[in-house]
Scaffold this motif. Structure first.
Motif, mmCIF file in Angstrom:
data_model
loop_
_atom_site.group_PDB
_atom_site.id
_atom_site.type_symbol
_atom_site.label_atom_id
_atom_site.label_comp_id
_atom_site.label_asym_id
_atom_site.label_seq_id
_atom_site.Cartn_x
_atom_site.Cartn_y
_atom_site.Cartn_z
ATOM 1 N N TYR A 104 0.687 -1.304 0.051
ATOM 2 C CA TYR A 104 -0.123 -0.053 -0.077
ATOM 3 C C TYR A 104 0.823 1.261 0.090
ATOM 4 O O TYR A 104 0.799 2.374 -0.790
ATOM 5 C CB TYR A 104 -1.009 -0.043 1.159
ATOM 6 C CG TYR A 104 -1.756 1.270 1.456
ATOM 7 C CD1 TYR A 104 -2.882 1.431 0.721
ATOM 8 C CD2 TYR A 104 -1.362 2.384 2.312
ATOM 9 C CE1 TYR A 104 -3.756 2.446 0.880
ATOM 10 C CE2 TYR A 104 -2.025 3.410 2.450
ATOM 11 C CZ TYR A 104 -3.265 3.420 1.640
ATOM 12 O OH TYR A 104 -4.218 4.676 1.910
ATOM 13 N N THR A 105 1.857 1.364 0.827
ATOM 14 C CA THR A 105 2.765 2.540 0.906
ATOM 15 C C THR A 105 3.494 2.648 -0.307
ATOM 16 O O THR A 105 3.713 3.897 -0.740
ATOM 17 C CB THR A 105 3.677 2.437 2.184
ATOM 18 O OG1 THR A 105 3.030 2.041 3.480
ATOM 19 C CG2 THR A 105 4.745 3.669 2.325
ATOM 20 N N ARG A 108 1.393 4.062 -2.965
ATOM 21 C CA ARG A 108 0.783 5.534 -2.732
ATOM 22 C C ARG A 108 2.101 6.398 -3.216
ATOM 23 O O ARG A 108 1.905 7.348 -3.726
ATOM 24 C CB ARG A 108 0.578 5.596 -1.396
ATOM 25 C CG ARG A 108 -0.933 5.238 -0.925
ATOM 26 C CD ARG A 108 -2.036 6.044 -1.517
ATOM 27 N NE ARG A 108 -1.941 7.386 -1.177
ATOM 28 C CZ ARG A 108 -2.439 7.729 0.159
ATOM 29 N NH1 ARG A 108 -3.360 7.077 0.615
ATOM 30 N NH2 ARG A 108 -2.617 9.179 0.250
ATOM 31 N N ASN A 113 -3.597 4.898 -5.805
ATOM 32 C CA ASN A 113 -4.445 4.956 -4.793
ATOM 33 C C ASN A 113 -5.155 3.789 -4.525
ATOM 34 O O ASN A 113 -6.087 3.554 -5.232
ATOM 35 C CB ASN A 113 -5.640 6.377 -4.932
ATOM 36 C CG ASN A 113 -6.242 6.704 -3.705
ATOM 37 O OD1 ASN A 113 -6.000 6.167 -2.435
ATOM 38 N ND2 ASN A 113 -7.084 7.697 -3.465
ATOM 39 N N ALA A 114 -4.847 3.033 -3.551
ATOM 40 C CA ALA A 114 -5.380 1.719 -3.370
ATOM 41 C C ALA A 114 -6.541 1.719 -2.716
ATOM 42 O O ALA A 114 -6.505 2.206 -1.208
ATOM 43 C CB ALA A 114 -4.433 0.642 -2.769
ATOM 44 N N THR A 153 -11.237 4.176 2.505
ATOM 45 C CA THR A 153 -12.214 3.476 1.428
ATOM 46 C C THR A 153 -13.673 3.378 1.764
ATOM 47 O O THR A 153 -14.492 3.540 0.776
ATOM 48 C CB THR A 153 -11.812 2.180 1.029
ATOM 49 O OG1 THR A 153 -10.117 2.164 0.695
ATOM 50 C CG2 THR A 153 -12.424 1.312 -0.053
ATOM 51 N N LEU A 182 -10.176 3.607 -7.290
ATOM 52 C CA LEU A 182 -9.491 3.105 -6.486
ATOM 53 C C LEU A 182 -8.789 1.837 -6.981
ATOM 54 O O LEU A 182 -9.667 1.006 -7.589
ATOM 55 C CB LEU A 182 -9.825 2.924 -5.081
ATOM 56 C CG LEU A 182 -10.697 4.289 -4.659
ATOM 57 C CD1 LEU A 182 -11.181 4.059 -2.896
ATOM 58 C CD2 LEU A 182 -9.385 5.423 -4.358
#
Length: 301
Positions: A104-105, A108, A113-114, A153, A182
């Motif tokens: 995730y990091t 980003r 954008n997850a 989310t 997303l």
């Protein structure tokens, strides 16, 4: 990080899985979906003794409503940045959460954008991908079990759709997440183990059907599950067919194969046919919610 586990007649080994999970998350919520109305489950009491928050739903409300209740309780109690949702028969490999957050990091940092990060593999087998060429691959149709979801989310795309009750709940959520721009990423190195369900030999006139040298099996589902799978799949087409036609056609290929095998070789085929036809009708007419109790008894007889 908070974990939310949906349970229904929770198995005896669930507390041990929760102990293992506690090495990766700070808080755990277990939501019992109406199977402990008498409050006599020794498993749920043991989970409470372990420090879990246990929520007992007043009836069988479906996996979407159960998970929503747990997610909302976790957000209200601890304000976590992420929530991981799990089925009662799923277990995350050591390091799963850390690897998901790393993915995730990193995404980003690269402008992606997850909306969620899911398992890269189930029981050691890689999940199908949207495309194999992406630097940050997305799962084709990630399960809700093992999904690490930023709380943001839910604020953007909304909660799980409780009208679907069970089946296709994760598929609908995935499409809604993608509708908001997303990504549904796979976590690099994230493996989840879970029960594979009951599969029976595919028999034809006493012969075990073999295709390309492999003996085939069919996963058996109760007729009421066939109803939900059919109805909710049609609902997906009605809601998202214009925006995600290629995805839905690809999914339809997998579903059609399962439907044909199940209707030809599954147990209680009469009940399954009735469930399939009623599911088609209700899906087309937009009738959602929990299956009618009288009809469920009829197709289960």
């Amino acid at each position: 990080m908070a974990a939310v586990i949906s349970a229904f007649h929770p198995p005896q080994d669930l507390p041990q899985r929760v102990r293992d999970l506690s090495k990766q998350v700070i808080h755990t919520v277990v939501v019992d979906d109406g199977s402990d109305l008498e409050r006599n489950s020794s498993v749920l009491r043991e989970l409470e003794d372990l420090g879990c928050t246990v929520i007992r739903m007043p009836g069988n409300v479906g996996i979407a409503a159960a998970l929503n209740a747990g997610i909302e309780a976790a957000i209200e109690s601890w304000s976590p940045d992420f929530v991981v949702t799990l089925d009662q028969d799923s277990a995350l490999d050591p390091g799963y959460i850390a690897a998901a957050l790393d993915t995730y990091t990193e995404a980003r940092a690269n402008g992606i954008n997850a909306g969620l990060v899911s398992a890269q593999s189930h029981n050691g087998l890689n999940v199908p991908l949207l495309t194999k060429r992406a630097r940050f691959p997305e799962a084709f149709d990630p399960l809700q079990s093992g999904a690490v979801i930023p709380v943001s989310t839910f604020k953007t795309a909304g909660m799980l759709d409780e009208r679907l009750f069970i089946d296709c709940v994760d598929s609908e959520f995935n499409l809604r997440v993608r509708s908001h721009g997303l990504a549904t990423l796979v976590g690099k190195g994230c493996n989840m183990t879970h029960a594979l369900g009951h599969a029976q030999p595919m028999m034809l006139f006493g012969w075990h059907v073999t295709v390309l040298g492999v003996k085939r099996h069919v996963h058996s589902h109760a007729p009421f599950r066939v109803y939900y799978m059919t109805r909710n799949s049609i609902y997906l087409w009605r809601q998202y067919g214009a925006r995600f036609p290629v995805w839905l056609i690809r999914r339809l290929r997998f579903q059609a194969e399962s439907d044909v095998f199940r209707l030809l070789y599954g147990a209680n085929r009469k009940g399954q046919y009735r469930a399939f036809i009623r599911g088609c009708l209700d899906g087309w007419l937009g009738r959602l919610g929990k299956i009618d109790a009288a009809f469920q008894r009829k197709i289960s007889a």
